[in-house]
Design a protein around this motif. Structure first.
Motif, short mmCIF file in Angstrom:
data_model
loop_
_atom_site.label_atom_id
_atom_site.label_comp_id
_atom_site.label_asym_id
_atom_site.label_seq_id
_atom_site.Cartn_x
_atom_site.Cartn_y
_atom_site.Cartn_z
N ASP A 175 -3.17 -2.79 6.86
CA ASP A 175 -3.53 -3.29 5.55
C ASP A 175 -2.39 -4.18 5.05
OD1 ASP A 175 -4.20 -1.63 2.34
OD2 ASP A 175 -4.02 -3.72 2.92
N ALA A 192 -0.88 -3.32 1.70
CA ALA A 192 0.02 -2.17 1.69
C ALA A 192 1.36 -2.54 2.31
CB ALA A 192 -0.60 -1.00 2.44
N ALA A 198 3.23 -4.55 -0.21
CA ALA A 198 3.66 -3.63 -1.27
C ALA A 198 4.85 -2.80 -0.80
CB ALA A 198 2.50 -2.73 -1.70
N ASP A 248 -9.05 -5.43 -4.82
CA ASP A 248 -9.38 -4.70 -6.05
C ASP A 248 -9.94 -5.65 -7.10
OD1 ASP A 248 -6.49 -2.87 -5.30
OD2 ASP A 248 -8.52 -2.06 -5.26
N PHE A 284 -4.50 -6.97 -5.14
CA PHE A 284 -4.51 -5.59 -4.63
C PHE A 284 -3.52 -4.76 -5.41
CE2 PHE A 284 -6.92 -6.20 -0.73
CZ PHE A 284 -6.84 -7.57 -0.56
N ARG A 285 -3.89 -3.53 -5.66
CA ARG A 285 -2.95 -2.58 -6.27
C ARG A 285 -2.62 -1.54 -5.21
NH1 ARG A 285 -7.50 -2.90 -9.97
NH2 ARG A 285 -7.07 -4.76 -11.21
N ARG A 286 -1.36 -1.52 -4.85
CA ARG A 286 -0.96 -0.60 -3.79
C ARG A 286 0.35 0.07 -4.18
NH1 ARG A 286 -5.29 -1.67 -2.10
NH2 ARG A 286 -5.97 -2.29 -0.02
N ASP A 287 0.29 1.40 -4.28
CA ASP A 287 1.54 2.12 -4.27
C ASP A 287 2.51 1.66 -5.37
OD1 ASP A 287 3.41 3.11 -1.35
OD2 ASP A 287 3.02 4.07 -3.25
N ALA A 315 -7.10 5.91 1.67
CA ALA A 315 -6.09 4.85 1.84
C ALA A 315 -4.74 5.31 1.31
CB ALA A 315 -6.54 3.58 1.12
N ASP A 316 -4.76 5.98 0.14
CA ASP A 316 -3.51 6.51 -0.42
C ASP A 316 -2.92 7.57 0.49
OD1 ASP A 316 -3.70 4.89 -2.60
OD2 ASP A 316 -4.55 6.41 -3.94
N ASP A 349 -1.17 5.91 3.42
CA ASP A 349 0.11 5.34 2.95
C ASP A 349 1.15 6.44 2.76
OD1 ASP A 349 -0.91 2.84 2.91
OD2 ASP A 349 -1.01 2.63 0.73
#
Lengths: 298, 192
Positions: free
Chosen positions: A127, A130, A133, A222, A235-238, B38-39, B42
């Motif tokens: 991804d 990700a 991020a 997103d 995208f919103r990741r982490d 997905a979380d 990660d």
């Protein structure tokens, strides 16, 4: 009400009774209460059913994704490569003692590319959002390796182009947006990516990453914005927000702190429209406090 | 024990041998903590990176799973936990209130017969109910009832006193019981 005794129910003790945690005297007390209290007997039945349900969950666990271990191994490879690269990067305090660093740097870049190749072979569906991020997070935590330092976009651009990534690296001048270039480095996206780092006077760090590829390969965003002929994939990741867009054969990504998403998207819009000639900023300094960055600090 | 003298390749091999076999179980814990696949992926990857970086501080051959779970929990608590509020949590007091009223009512019927029907209480249904339990309580249930850690081990993972684990576990099981009872009732398996 079916409670034949009183309004007090030793719920907590019932749970511990069922767990076999009570001493004999306490146990006798709970059992005496149970004998006279229908409500607590029902509670005990429901709690026991809950335990049975949990045991069924243990017996039929949800499947883990098939590529999980391969992904971890690829991440470890990338980590090893970045440690190698860190050892090879010339730092001011090492220059005199480690002349070998000059030729170790391309070697380290080679390791990084090998790690990418391995990643691509083993990871089923990386991804990019990700990954960007994660790089941003590493940058914010001071863990991301900087191969070039300096605030002159032209100089950083020359240095990153020397890595021979197979596309025309373009170092964006975010001066008008109030972000000062602090350096650049190499990443592992696509067939190797170029990274540049910026710092707003108060806003903190923003990461820009460029690699050869197509936004069509990205997972569903997103959010998407269309503007000036560009499509921005958000995208919103982490804990980070990452905005991707396509410029010719190159995918650009901007990553910054979440919570400043709108400002980051604005910055990406500004960026995408910036002509190539703007990358040569004569003194490399910036004028702080212009529009989108003000929102970033909000 | 610090094996700083290990070659990088030996260190890497030792790490994989100790840590990698736990990947799938860690993923399941991550999924139950974070909710989204997905979380969870990660979270597991970040856990392994951190573990790898701090491997020299880990006493090899001891409890690798508890060590990894402690890192996983810390990554989760820092990155995901505060950021989210689950929509299902709001009405939980109501669920418990209704359950409490049923327990006190002579109309109450045990849901015990439901298992025999084979249509209720599957793993998926229980997982869905578990997702509606607030983070604090769910974590205790996941670590103790699903991962079968001792109270002491769970307390070490979460970084709280043992009494807190017991209290959260109790509240988590209670909420789960209320939710499962309501599930059953909604499916018509118990009288209301």
């Amino acid at each position: 009400m079916s409670d034949e005794r009183d309004d007090f129910h030793p719920d907590r003790a019932l749970d511990e009774w069922a767990d076999g945690l009570l001493l004999e005297a306490e146990r006798a007390e709970v059992e005496a209460h149970l004998a006279g209290c229908a409500r607590c007997r029902r509670l005990l039945v429901d709690l026991e059913e809950t335990r049975a349900a949990l045991r069924r969950v243990v017996a039929e666990p949800p499947p883990a994704p098939p590529g999980l271990r391969a992904q971890i191994v690829a991440a470890l490879d990338a980590e090893d490569a970045s440690v190698e690269a860190a050892a090879a990067v010339p730092r001011t305090d090492r220059r005199r003692t480690r002349p070998a660093a000059r030729w170790l740097l391309p070697l380290a870049a080679g390791f990084a590319l090998a790690a990418v190749a391995l990643w691509r072979m083993t990871a089923p569906a990386p991804d990019p959002a990700a990954q960007v991020a994660a790089a941003y997070r590493a940058l914010a935590e001071g863990r991301l390796e900087t191969t070039v330092r300096g605030d002159d976009p032209a100089a950083v651009e020359r240095s990153l182009r020397a890595a021979g990534l197979g596309f025309r690296v373009r170092v964006l001048d975010l001066g008008m947006q109030g972000f000062r270039l602090v350096g650049g480095g190499l990443g592992t996206l696509g067939h190797g990516s170029a990274r540049t780092f910026y710092r707003g006077d108060r806003e903190g760090l923003v990461l820009c990453e460029m690699f050869r590829g197509s936004t069509a390969a990205l997972p569903p965003a997103d959010e998407r914005h269309e503007s000036g002929g560009f499509t921005f994939h958000v995208f919103r990741r982490d804990g980070a927000t990452v905005v991707f867009w396509q410029e010719g054969e190159v995918v650009c990504a901007l990553a910054g702190p979440s919570g400043h998403e709108a400002a980051l998207v604005d910055l990406a819009h500004e960026k995408a429209r910036q002509p190539y000639s703007a990358t040569t900023n004569p003194n490399g300094r910036v004028v702080p406090g212009s529009s989108p960055s003000a929102a970033l600090s909000a | 024990m610090n094996r700083a003298a290990d070659s990088p390749a030996a260190r890497r091999a030792a790490f994989e041998a100790e840590a990698l076999p736990h990947a799938e179980r860690l993923y399941r814990v991550a999924l139950r903590f974070a909710g989204r696949p997905a979380d969870a992926a990660d979270l597991v990857q970040e856990t392994y990176l951190r573990a790898y970086r701090t491997f020299d501080g880990y006493q090899r051959g001891t409890n690798a799973r508890a060590w990894l779970l402690t890192i996983l929990y810390s990554v989760f608590a820092n990155r995901y936990r505060q950021a989210r509020r689950r929509p299902g949590e709001v009405s939980l007091d109501d669920v418990e209130g209704r359950w409490e009223r049923e327990l006190a009512s002579d109309d109450w019927t045990s849901a015990a017969n439901l298992e025999r029907t084979g249509t209720w209480g599957t793993g998926q249904e229980v997982e869905a109910a578990l997702r509606r339990v607030p983070d604090d309580f769910r974590e205790a249930v996941v670590l103790v009832d699903l991962e079968e850690l001792s109270y002491e081990e769970a307390a070490a993972v979460i970084g709280c006193p043992v009494g807190t684990v017991r209290s959260r576990l109790y509240r988590g099981r209670r909420r789960l019981a209320a939710l499962l009872h309501e599930y059953a009732a909604n499916l018509g398996y118990t009288r209301r």
